[in-house]
Write a protein that holds these residues in place. Sequence first.
Motif, short mmCIF file in Angstrom:
data_model
loop_
_atom_site.label_atom_id
_atom_site.label_comp_id
_atom_site.label_asym_id
_atom_site.label_seq_id
_atom_site.Cartn_x
_atom_site.Cartn_y
_atom_site.Cartn_z
N PHE A 127 -4.58 0.71 -30.67
CA PHE A 127 -3.54 1.62 -31.21
C PHE A 127 -3.55 1.35 -32.81
O PHE A 127 -3.37 0.37 -33.16
N GLU A 128 -3.36 2.48 -33.41
CA GLU A 128 -3.01 2.35 -34.92
C GLU A 128 -1.47 2.64 -35.27
O GLU A 128 -1.06 3.64 -34.73
N LEU A 129 -0.94 1.70 -35.85
CA LEU A 129 0.66 1.60 -35.89
C LEU A 129 0.82 2.85 -37.22
O LEU A 129 0.30 3.29 -38.20
N ALA A 130 1.64 3.73 -36.85
CA ALA A 130 2.05 4.92 -37.76
C ALA A 130 3.27 4.64 -38.40
O ALA A 130 3.71 5.43 -39.02
N GLY A 131 4.05 3.64 -38.06
CA GLY A 131 5.26 3.04 -38.96
C GLY A 131 5.37 1.70 -38.68
O GLY A 131 4.71 0.82 -37.80
N SER A 132 5.94 0.87 -39.88
CA SER A 132 6.03 -0.48 -39.91
C SER A 132 7.21 -1.00 -38.92
O SER A 132 8.15 -0.31 -39.06
N PRO A 133 7.13 -2.19 -38.25
CA PRO A 133 8.24 -2.66 -37.46
C PRO A 133 9.21 -3.37 -38.20
O PRO A 133 9.14 -3.67 -39.27
N GLY A 134 10.41 -3.38 -37.61
CA GLY A 134 11.51 -4.10 -38.10
C GLY A 134 11.88 -5.37 -37.63
O GLY A 134 12.22 -6.15 -38.45
N THR A 135 11.49 -5.69 -36.45
CA THR A 135 11.49 -7.02 -35.89
C THR A 135 9.97 -7.80 -35.49
O THR A 135 10.24 -8.88 -35.36
N ASP A 167 2.36 -5.99 -21.11
CA ASP A 167 3.68 -6.82 -21.34
C ASP A 167 4.13 -6.79 -22.65
O ASP A 167 5.08 -7.54 -23.15
N GLY A 168 3.56 -6.12 -23.63
CA GLY A 168 4.00 -5.88 -25.01
C GLY A 168 3.24 -6.96 -26.02
O GLY A 168 3.26 -6.88 -27.28
N HIS A 169 2.41 -7.95 -25.37
CA HIS A 169 1.91 -8.89 -26.32
C HIS A 169 0.63 -8.00 -26.97
O HIS A 169 0.27 -7.15 -26.47
N VAL A 203 12.48 -9.24 -25.88
CA VAL A 203 12.82 -8.42 -26.76
C VAL A 203 11.94 -7.64 -27.37
O VAL A 203 10.73 -8.14 -27.92
N TYR A 204 11.79 -6.32 -27.19
CA TYR A 204 10.77 -5.25 -27.49
C TYR A 204 11.22 -4.38 -28.70
O TYR A 204 12.13 -4.03 -28.90
N GLU A 205 9.97 -3.96 -29.47
CA GLU A 205 10.47 -2.92 -30.29
C GLU A 205 9.49 -1.58 -30.14
O GLU A 205 8.17 -2.01 -29.72
N VAL A 206 9.99 -0.52 -30.17
CA VAL A 206 9.05 0.70 -29.75
C VAL A 206 8.65 1.19 -31.18
O VAL A 206 9.50 1.70 -32.05
N LEU A 207 7.35 1.61 -31.18
CA LEU A 207 6.95 1.93 -32.57
C LEU A 207 5.89 3.13 -32.49
O LEU A 207 5.24 3.45 -31.36
N PRO A 208 6.10 4.02 -33.31
CA PRO A 208 5.00 5.39 -33.46
C PRO A 208 3.77 4.83 -33.81
O PRO A 208 3.36 4.01 -34.46
N LEU A 235 6.10 -6.56 -27.94
CA LEU A 235 7.17 -7.95 -27.81
C LEU A 235 7.38 -8.41 -29.28
O LEU A 235 6.52 -8.79 -29.87
N ALA A 236 8.59 -8.51 -29.63
CA ALA A 236 9.20 -9.13 -30.74
C ALA A 236 9.90 -10.55 -30.57
O ALA A 236 9.85 -11.08 -31.68
N GLY A 237 10.05 -10.78 -29.36
CA GLY A 237 10.47 -12.20 -29.37
C GLY A 237 11.34 -12.41 -27.90
O GLY A 237 11.46 -11.70 -26.94
#
Length: 83
Positions: free
Chosen positions: A40-48, A63-65, A26-31, A16-18
Amino acid sequence: MTHVPQPLAGTHIRLLAGQASSGRPVYEVLPARAVESDLFELAGSPGTVLGCASGGVLRVANDGHFEIVEHGENLCVQAAGSG
């Protein structure tokens, strides 16, 4: 010798980005790499999405939180100066 299964690679998580001006989420999908069922360990940095970066370990709800379990070393924190 005990066999420990390797975490899944090639996973993506939805964070959940906001909220949009309409009030819709608004969501952001990340590897990411699955560590456990909800970790989960993030494999890429988010933009939002704020507050997390590549290498961070997150507990993610449906729910993305998310909750940061361990910060990645790529996290940049900007401090406001008093002047």
